[in-house]
Scaffold this active site. Sequence first.
Site, PDB file in Angstrom:
ATOM      1  NE  ARG A  27       1.423 -11.383  -0.211  1.00 41.42           N
ATOM      2  CZ  ARG A  27       2.082 -10.451   0.481  1.00 41.42           C
ATOM      3  NH1 ARG A  27       1.426  -9.442   1.044  1.00 41.42           N
ATOM      4  NH2 ARG A  27       3.396 -10.505   0.600  1.00 41.42           N
ATOM      5  CG  HIS A  31      -4.889  -8.856   0.588  1.00 39.24           C
ATOM      6  ND1 HIS A  31      -4.264  -9.790   1.389  1.00 39.24           N
ATOM      7  CD2 HIS A  31      -4.408  -7.638   1.000  1.00 39.24           C
ATOM      8  CE1 HIS A  31      -3.447  -9.179   2.238  1.00 39.24           C
ATOM      9  NE2 HIS A  31      -3.522  -7.874   2.013  1.00 39.24           N
ATOM     10  CG  ASN A  48      -1.318  -9.080   5.691  1.00 40.85           C
ATOM     11  OD1 ASN A  48      -0.809 -10.057   6.218  1.00 40.85           O
ATOM     12  ND2 ASN A  48      -0.686  -8.351   4.803  1.00 40.85           N
ATOM     13  CD  GLN A  86      -3.006  -7.663  -2.156  1.00 40.73           C
ATOM     14  OE1 GLN A  86      -3.116  -6.571  -1.627  1.00 40.73           O
ATOM     15  NE2 GLN A  86      -2.254  -8.633  -1.662  1.00 40.73           N
ATOM     16  CE1 TYR A 117      -6.502  -4.328   5.735  1.00 40.38           C
ATOM     17  CE2 TYR A 117      -4.868  -5.773   4.722  1.00 40.38           C
ATOM     18  CZ  TYR A 117      -5.192  -4.594   5.383  1.00 40.38           C
ATOM     19  OH  TYR A 117      -4.207  -3.696   5.707  1.00 40.38           O
ATOM     20  CG  ASN A 146      -5.023  -5.000  10.058  1.00 38.70           C
ATOM     21  OD1 ASN A 146      -4.816  -3.952  10.678  1.00 38.70           O
ATOM     22  ND2 ASN A 146      -4.878  -5.099   8.749  1.00 38.70           N
ATOM     23  CB  THR A 194      -0.911  -0.008   1.237  1.00 43.04           C
ATOM     24  OG1 THR A 194      -1.851  -1.077   1.088  1.00 43.04           O
ATOM     25  CG2 THR A 194      -1.667   1.300   1.389  1.00 43.04           C
ATOM     26  N   GLY A 228       9.333  -7.130  -1.123  1.00 40.59           N
ATOM     27  CA  GLY A 228       8.560  -5.955  -0.784  1.00 40.59           C
ATOM     28  C   GLY A 228       9.418  -4.713  -0.656  1.00 40.59           C
TER      29      GLY A 228
END
Length: 356
Positions: A227, A175, A178, A100, A180, A235, A28, A310
């Site tokens: 992913r 995605h 993480n 993504q 979400y 999170n 991001t 990354g």
Amino acid sequence: MTDTSLLFTPVRLGDVTLKNRIALAPMTRNRSPGGIPTDLNALYYAQRASAGLLITEGTTPDAGGRGYIDIPGLYDAAQVAGWKKVADAVHAKGGRIFAQVMHTGRISHPDFLDGGTPVAPSAIAAAGTIITREGPKPLPVPRALDAAEIPAIIATYGRAARLAVEAGLDGVEIHGANGYLPSQFLATNANQRTDEWGGSVENRARFLLGAVAAAAEAIGPGRVGLRVNPGGTFNDVADTDGAATLTHIATALSGKGLAYLHLVGGAYDYDAAGIARRHFDGPLMLNGGYDAARAEADLAAKRADVISFGVPFLANPDLPERLRLGVALNAPDPSTFYGGDSRGYTDYPALPAAAE
């Protein structure tokens, strides 16, 4: 390293052939005002097109999935036009690029949703704050989705995939990591449902697998990656048995012809790569703290088919060439990671300029 190193050999991921086994991991960057990719975004990705595959920053498939400042979307015509600029710029440099697709679920705020309440599998707030234009604010209690609403949200992943290909992108990565929305459904602390969307691992994985299926139906499975990081805690998610969750996901997706399965880097308390290899029959992408030597070793050991990088790619637009030559890397500036202009985004020097 040499051009004959495994890292620099071609590989086929589903319907897409890559010129090398180096991928840009999704990161991001908060530089798409109004959710629309810009000329600056196109330059950023084109600068990194020497990677075998570029995976874009998280891109929301629906207005209700927005979270964070100035993240891009894939649900309207202006966004498609913006992504077309990106796709054309990357393809002009010989690159390949997947978008993504990221629905943030409860990791959002009414400030991003025109005053609406974020949605989640259950009405349980994530711990912590989120940065809004007015500064940090506590993450709110989300609204638990009605079972009847869930299929329509899953369908947005298919729509986003179709629009990505319409824009000229080569495919999409779902995605599922993480913390979400798909990860919230997987998480035993965020998903307290007692219907067919909660409880057993089969039920908790239903949303994620549905999102993958929707995208695959829209554009073909060979243009869809996934992913995941079952057991990860980013999170404020938790899974009582990440190994069992990954085993179920990998097994369910085996034989479906997907482009790849991508494991987020980080500390797993189980052999995530080993489970993925044993239970998923498609290409495997690994991520997390790689340098050239470790990447080469994992490719040689057949633990992975592609390695994603990354932060090193953030500061080094020509990362593949630097890895090949074994030269020093530019140091990234964390103060410019999120938001801003070209500084810390498109102004990192490539090798010829760095050598001057």
